[in-house]
Design an enzyme around this catalytic site. Structure first.
Site, PDB file in Angstrom:
ATOM      1  N   LYS A   4       0.742  -0.932  -0.087  1.00 26.42           N
ATOM      2  CA  LYS A   4      -0.076  -0.077   0.130  1.00 26.42           C
ATOM      3  C   LYS A   4       0.792   1.212   0.203  1.00 26.42           C
ATOM      4  CE  LYS A   4      -3.847  -2.075   2.269  1.00 26.42           C
ATOM      5  NZ  LYS A   4      -4.690  -2.378   3.659  1.00 26.42           N
TER       6      LYS A   4
ATOM      7  N   ASP B  57     -10.717   3.702   4.606  1.00 25.17           N
ATOM      8  CA  ASP B  57     -11.044   2.052   4.514  1.00 25.17           C
ATOM      9  C   ASP B  57     -12.532   1.874   4.656  1.00 25.17           C
ATOM     10  OD1 ASP B  57      -9.859  -0.261   3.733  1.00 25.17           O
ATOM     11  OD2 ASP B  57      -9.266  -0.774   5.552  1.00 25.17           O
TER      12      ASP B  57
ATOM     13  N   GLN C 246      -4.605  -1.541   9.688  1.00 21.04           N
ATOM     14  CA  GLN C 246      -4.497  -2.946   9.267  1.00 21.04           C
ATOM     15  C   GLN C 246      -5.028  -3.796  10.111  1.00 21.04           C
ATOM     16  OE1 GLN C 246      -3.373  -3.654   6.054  1.00 21.04           O
ATOM     17  NE2 GLN C 246      -4.016  -5.874   6.528  1.00 21.04           N
TER      18      GLN C 246
END
Length: 273
Positions: free
Chosen positions: A58, A125, A102
């Site tokens: 990413k 996200d 994450q």
């Protein structure tokens, strides 16, 4: 489809490249207009190899797109309270424009509490309850990245969802549940299934669109696929294996995503967009 035909592959890699190029152009415009480049903060608890690799990917994609990234690596022993403090600090930092936690963070972390520490306006996200609500009601906000990527794939391949029977296998808060809501918003008739669904094969056999997102390798078999159906495999298991038995499913489906190269690249592309 005849027994000799195979499904067309839905090229997530190629579409993701186009999306990232568009994001890079927007990032350049923002940087030129404001004097500040967009900045994504990534937060990782522990050193799970798959998570480390994913975050590194990413950050590399961010660099190519002209998006700054700030990485915060935390010890595996980090507590929920400590993680919340860090996320709250990033939420209040005017130099950070997006936050990615994450996951999984580890069994000792209350992930929902951690997600909710992310300011909704920085939840790129799409993991907070606020993001889920705005997405479900069709209001402005961020969608979960993998479901958003799936919808972009369906759109790119001109899949008309109006009135179609869509079966989502999986009910996670950041994949199964939100993709079902997005499909519903496109006028599909949505059925949610999961690991405890009775007679799963029968339900899948009625689907015009199947989204497999349960995290069980090759759970969906070729004989479960309705001839001519669209199959989206959002699973990723060790050995580059999805949740769909690809080799048998592609002999019955009209469109199918490969693993890798299907949904995966779209997730990062939507995140950057």
């Amino acid at each position: 489809m005849s027994a000799t035909q195979t499904a067309q592959l839905m090229d997530g890699t190629g579409l993701a490249t186009c999306i990232v190029e568009e994001a890079a152009a927007k990032a350049a415009e923002i940087s030129q207009r404001t004097g500040a480049a967009p900045c994504l903060a990534t937060v990782l608890v522990g050193e799970d190899p798959a998570s480390v690799t994913y975050v590194r990917t990413k950050r590399a994609r961010c660099a190519k797109a002209g998006i700054q990234s700030r990485h915060i690596g935390l010890p595996a022993a980090t507590t929920t309270a400590e993680l919340i403090d860090i996320l709250a600090g990033l939420s209040g930092d005017p130099e950070v424009h997006g936050i990615l936690l994450q996951h999984p963070c580890g069994p000792h972390i209350d992930e929902r509490a951690a997600f909710e520490a992310i300011a909704p306006e920085k939840d790129v996200d799409g993991v907070t309850m606020r993001s889920f609500a705005t997405m479900s009601f069709g209001l402005p906000g961020f969608v979960s990245c993998t479901p958003g990527g799936i919808m972009r794939l369906l759109e790119a391949y001109d899949v008309d969802l109006t009135g179609k029977q869509a079966v989502v296998v999986g009910r996670s808060a950041i994949l199964g549940k939100p993709v079902g809501m997005l499909l519903l918003a496109k006028d599909a008739t949505v059925t949610y299934c999961h690991s405890r669904t009775v007679d799963l094969s029968r339900i899948v056999q009625e689907a015009d669109v199947v989204v497999a997102a349960v995290g069980r390798p090759r759970l969906i078999r070729g004989e479960d696929i309705k001839p001519g159906a669209v199959v989206i495999d959002a699973g990723y298991n060790p050995g580059n294996v999805g949740d769909v038995d690809f080799d048998t499913a592609r002999t019955r489906a009209r469109l199918i995503t490969p693993v890798p190269g299907g949904v995966g690249p779209m997730t990062i592309a939507v995140l950057l967009a």
